[in-house]
Design an enzyme around this catalytic site. Structure first.
Site, short mmCIF file in Angstrom:
data_model
loop_
_atom_site.label_atom_id
_atom_site.label_comp_id
_atom_site.label_asym_id
_atom_site.label_seq_id
_atom_site.Cartn_x
_atom_site.Cartn_y
_atom_site.Cartn_z
N ASN A 339 0.84 -1.20 0.00
CA ASN A 339 0.00 0.00 0.00
C ASN A 339 0.88 1.25 0.00
O ASN A 339 0.80 2.11 0.90
CB ASN A 339 -0.94 -0.02 1.20
CG ASN A 339 -2.21 0.76 0.94
OD1 ASN A 339 -2.33 1.47 -0.06
ND2 ASN A 339 -3.19 0.65 1.82
N HIS A 370 -8.37 3.40 8.58
CA HIS A 370 -8.93 2.14 8.11
C HIS A 370 -10.32 1.88 8.66
O HIS A 370 -11.14 1.25 7.99
CB HIS A 370 -8.00 0.97 8.50
CG HIS A 370 -6.85 0.78 7.56
ND1 HIS A 370 -5.63 1.40 7.74
CD2 HIS A 370 -6.73 0.05 6.42
CE1 HIS A 370 -4.81 1.04 6.76
NE2 HIS A 370 -5.45 0.24 5.95
#
Length: 484
Positions: A339, A370
């Site tokens: 990521n 998140h």
């Protein structure tokens, strides 16, 4: 049993909705890929004005969002317009703070509502995914606008100076940057100046000017094509999809806390199986991120220059480096190649700007971004411990093993095994989400990584974090001149 019949309609509805979202996600991305090729060929900078390219990218992005997420897409548009108001009216010294609080606050509220909509265990392409990408872009632009207008050049690092935005964007530029069809569904986040340069046709040219082409025998600048890079990434996407369909369903993460499995399987075998199920969980990320990268490349966006062999590179927006992930010999190396664009965002908006404890604050922001599932916080708090412990071990012992090739090979093998197992241990709660299975998993693992990390931090001397990476550009330059 008496509760099951009343719940069946709700369970069936949620399952059908999840399947529909996954189908819509793939359909949108494949259509975006075709639209990206058309956009590059027929609406290239030589064929259409910047305004037309902005408008097309925005309108198609809005259409994809509505098609994929239905009325939930209203959350994307509400957040975008709220922050445009901040972007135009807030004072420059506070613009990054207001934007950050509003964007992260709205995202967190949506994460809370997401638990009630999807409940635990159903992680798929719901509206929070695009909202997370838009939050990254909003905060990135706000920080870079603050750097460009609200701070002096000598106060900035070299990277902050390069990415600083000197003028507030127009409404069309702002909407195009946040909602363009190349990144609305799966990202990645990119820098505002890079995106504007792409729309205006300067993106590739700027990178090519960094190379002396006359020395290489060229009379004029070459015209790199992204077709080869797109085809290569589509092959990776196809392989990832096949692995997802074959491995992920056959090696569920939940099996590692199955009572029968725990009773009959030795500890070392459980560690091995943990590695297998973690590997099986990766292909869906490889698929989504590589396809998103291919979409941007197909539109002509993502050129990053020329490597030492003279090969054109299209990895400016790449979100992962699979080879470096699978061969990582340190926790830091693994994180930096997984990521990638999110890691860059965390560095630019948090790590480089944090007045203290940048590593801890960055991990906490990552967890908050998140979502609010407890498993995320178990993962990122564990990550803080392991990162600090790994750094202490590396600083104290690595230099003893680089003097000879056999020692270096042995060191790399050992650190690869430890790194891969540490990552598996850390990310398992990220997949499990809830508290009870997470505690059960860590108990079955005897909390060994937590205990070892704490012992390392207590026994080994640790260095303070290297704030030199966040020194202003002029200070770093002065230090360089003094050292010379």
């Amino acid at each position: 049993e008496r509760l099951l019949p009343p719940l069946l309609p709700r369970i069936t509805t949620i399952f059908c909705f999840v399947c529909l979202l996954q189908i819509n996600f793939v359909a949108c991305q494949l259509f975006a890929l075709l639209a990206a090729f058309w956009f590059r060929i027929y609406l290239g900078p030589s064929h259409a004005s910047s305004a037309v390219r902005h408008a097309f990218a925005t309108l198609f992005g809005i259409y994809f969002a509505v098609f994929c997420f239905g009325w939930y897409s209203i959350h994307l548009f509400v957040l975008v317009m709220m922050n445009y108001g901040i972007m135009t009216m807030a004072s420059i010294p506070n613009i990054h703070r207001y934007s950050f609080v509003v964007a992260m606050g709205y995202l967190t509220l949506c994460h809370i509502s997401r638990i009630y909509i999807f409940h635990y265990g159903i992680l798929t392409t719901d509206f929070s995914g695009p909202l997370m990408i838009i939050t990254q872009k909003i905060t990135t632009l706000a920080c870079q606008l603050h750097d460009g207008i609200g701070r002096q050049a000598e106060e900035l690092t070299a990277e902050q100076n390069r990415l600083a935005v000197k003028t507030r964007p127009s409404l069309l530029e702002y909407l195009s940057y946040l909602l363009n069809f190349m990144s609305i569904i799966a990202g990645p986040c990119s820098n505002y100046k890079d995106y504007i340069a792409f729309i205006e046709g300067r993106h590739v040219h700027m990178k090519l000017l960094e190379v002396n082409w006359k020395q290489k025998g060229y009379d004029r600048l070459p015209d790199p094509s992204p077709t080869g890079a797109v085809m290569y990434k589509l092959c990776i996407t196809l392989v990832s999809l096949i692995l997802f369909l074959t491995l992920t369903k056959n090696f569920p993460m939940a099996y590692i806390i199955d009572n029968e499995f725990l009773d009959k399987t030795p500890f070392l075998s459980r560690l091995g199986y943990l590695y297998v199920v973690t590997q099986a969980a990766k292909p869906k990320y490889y698929f989504a991120w590589t396809l998103a990268d291919a979409v941007n490349n197909a539109a002509g966006y993502g050129f990053s220059g020329v490597d030492e062999r003279g090969t054109f590179r299209w990895d400016l927006l790449s979100n992962l480096n699979i080879w470096k992930i699978e061969t990582a010999t340190s926790f830091k190396m693994y994180i930096e190649n997984w990521n990638i664009q999110t890691a860059a965002w965390l560095k630019r908006v948090c790590y480089d700007r944090a007045p203290w404890y940048p590593t801890a604050l960055t991990f906490i922001l990552s967890a908050l971004w998140h979502g609010i599932y407890p498993g995320y916080y178990f993962t990122f708090l564990t990550g803080i411990l392991i990162t600090l412990a790994a750094r202490a071990i590396r600083n104290n012992y690595r230099h003893h093993f680089v003097s000879s090739v056999p020692l270096k090979i042995a060191y790399d093998v050992v650190t690869w095994v430890v790194t891969q197992l540490a990552v598996c241990y850390t990310v398992a709660p990220f997949v499990m989400l809830a508290v009870e299975p997470t505690i059960k998993f860590y108990k079955s693992m005897y909390f060994h990584m937590h205990i070892l990390s704490i012992l390392v931090l207590l026994v080994l001397p640790t260095r303070p974090e290297a704030h030199s990476r966040r020194k202003p550009q002029n200070e770093a330059m002065q230090n360089s001149i003094k050292s010379k």
